[in-house]
Design an enzyme around this catalytic site. Structure first.
Site, mmCIF file in Angstrom:
data_model
loop_
_atom_site.group_PDB
_atom_site.id
_atom_site.type_symbol
_atom_site.label_atom_id
_atom_site.label_comp_id
_atom_site.label_asym_id
_atom_site.label_seq_id
_atom_site.Cartn_x
_atom_site.Cartn_y
_atom_site.Cartn_z
ATOM 1 N N LEU A 26 0.899 -1.154 0.000
ATOM 2 C CA LEU A 26 0.000 0.000 0.000
ATOM 3 C C LEU A 26 0.933 1.198 0.000
ATOM 4 C CD1 LEU A 26 -2.798 -0.736 2.659
ATOM 5 C CD2 LEU A 26 -3.118 -0.376 0.213
ATOM 6 N N ASP A 27 0.574 2.245 -0.738
ATOM 7 C CA ASP A 27 1.426 3.440 -0.766
ATOM 8 C C ASP A 27 1.591 3.996 0.650
ATOM 9 O OD1 ASP A 27 1.446 3.201 -3.504
ATOM 10 O OD2 ASP A 27 -0.177 4.647 -3.800
#
Ligand code: URA
Length: 259
Positions: A105-106
């Site tokens: 996930l960023d």
């Protein structure tokens, strides 16, 4: 199941080294089937014997699976070079050696992230052929438009010419700037780039589910929980997009609006 050494069993499930386990055992901190044992080279049956260390019962499973509700500011990596690693959010008593985030996930994204030490499962999950559906909810800069449904269903072309697999998108009843998206792949910054390609902008992105494994309402940002075997198997169960969106907790929608 073949018998294995007690210190091997413990070291695969905790962060203790073999020498620490030897010391703990000598001090009487380890028990097998309720009886204190003093020798760490004792042979046990990992399927039937129950082992406790400092009063904590260790799971008979060789691997650990942790579901984290990732907050913003943490990186989905084992190293803390570009910010603190998500592993820092895992309490030491459930962390094991060799744990890593299975997927990304960023740094500014939040939500469901699986942390495990099971390389085989991660491979099964992340292989391009697996196509495990993932459902995200986004807070957009501009209101959701119904035209997104057809554009995403056809496989949207991103600004750099890359084409995405068909995806589902749905508005939220909670707010016209919230939308759900279901993807079957994981290109770099994919959700953000998909909304950019339709002229919108993702302000906050939250992953709500991996397969049919859904982030429970009780798991606040930054919290994690150990998964049972049956929860892990849900990763490979096909979710029903409409149902998962309908069950999205209001408290999560409210948090997204307020971030
Ligand atoms: N898509 C994105 O753009 N960011 C994420 O973190 C996950 C999917």
């Amino acid at each position: 199941m073949p018998m294995i050494r007690l210190d091997k069993f413990i070291s695969e499930r905790t962060e203790f080294s073999r020498s620490q386990i030897k010391q703990l055992t000598a001090k009487g901190a380890v028990s097998v089937n309720g009886n204190t044992v003093k020798k760490s080279d004792l042979k046990i049956d990992p399927d039937t014997d129950s082992v406790s260390v400092q009063g904590r019962l260790l799971s008979g499973d060789k691997h650990k699976y942790i579901l984290l509700n990732k907050p913003q500011g943490y990186v989905s990596s084992t190293e803390s070079t570009e910010g603190p690693s998500v592993l820092e959010l895992i309490p030491p008593e459930i962390r094991t050696k060799g744990m890593f985030p299975a997927g990304r996930l960023d740094k500014d994204s939040i939500g469901a992230l699986l942390i495990t030490d099971d390389g085989e499962l991660a491979h099964r999950m992340l292989s391009p052929k697996s196509h495990i559906p993932k459902i995200y909810i986004v807070k957009l800069a501009r209101p959701y438009e119904s035209k997104y449904v057809d554009i995403f269903k056809k496989g949207i072309k991103l600004a750099d010419g890359e084409t995405c697999l068909p995806a589902e998108v749905k508005s939220s009843e909670y707010c016209d700037k919230l939308a759900f998206v279901q993807l079957y792949e994981g290109k770099y910054h994919q959700v953000k780039r998909m909304f950019a390609a339709v002229g919108n902008h993702v302000e906050i992105l939250m992953r709500f589910s991996l397969g049919s494994l859904v982030l429970p309402e009780k798991l606040a940002l930054g919290e994690c929980m150990e998964l049972l075997h049956k929860d892990v198997e849900n990763l490979f169960v096909q979710p029903v997009f409409e149902r998962i969106c309908a069950d999205f907790p209001e408290v999560f929608s409210a948090n997204l609006i307020n971030i």
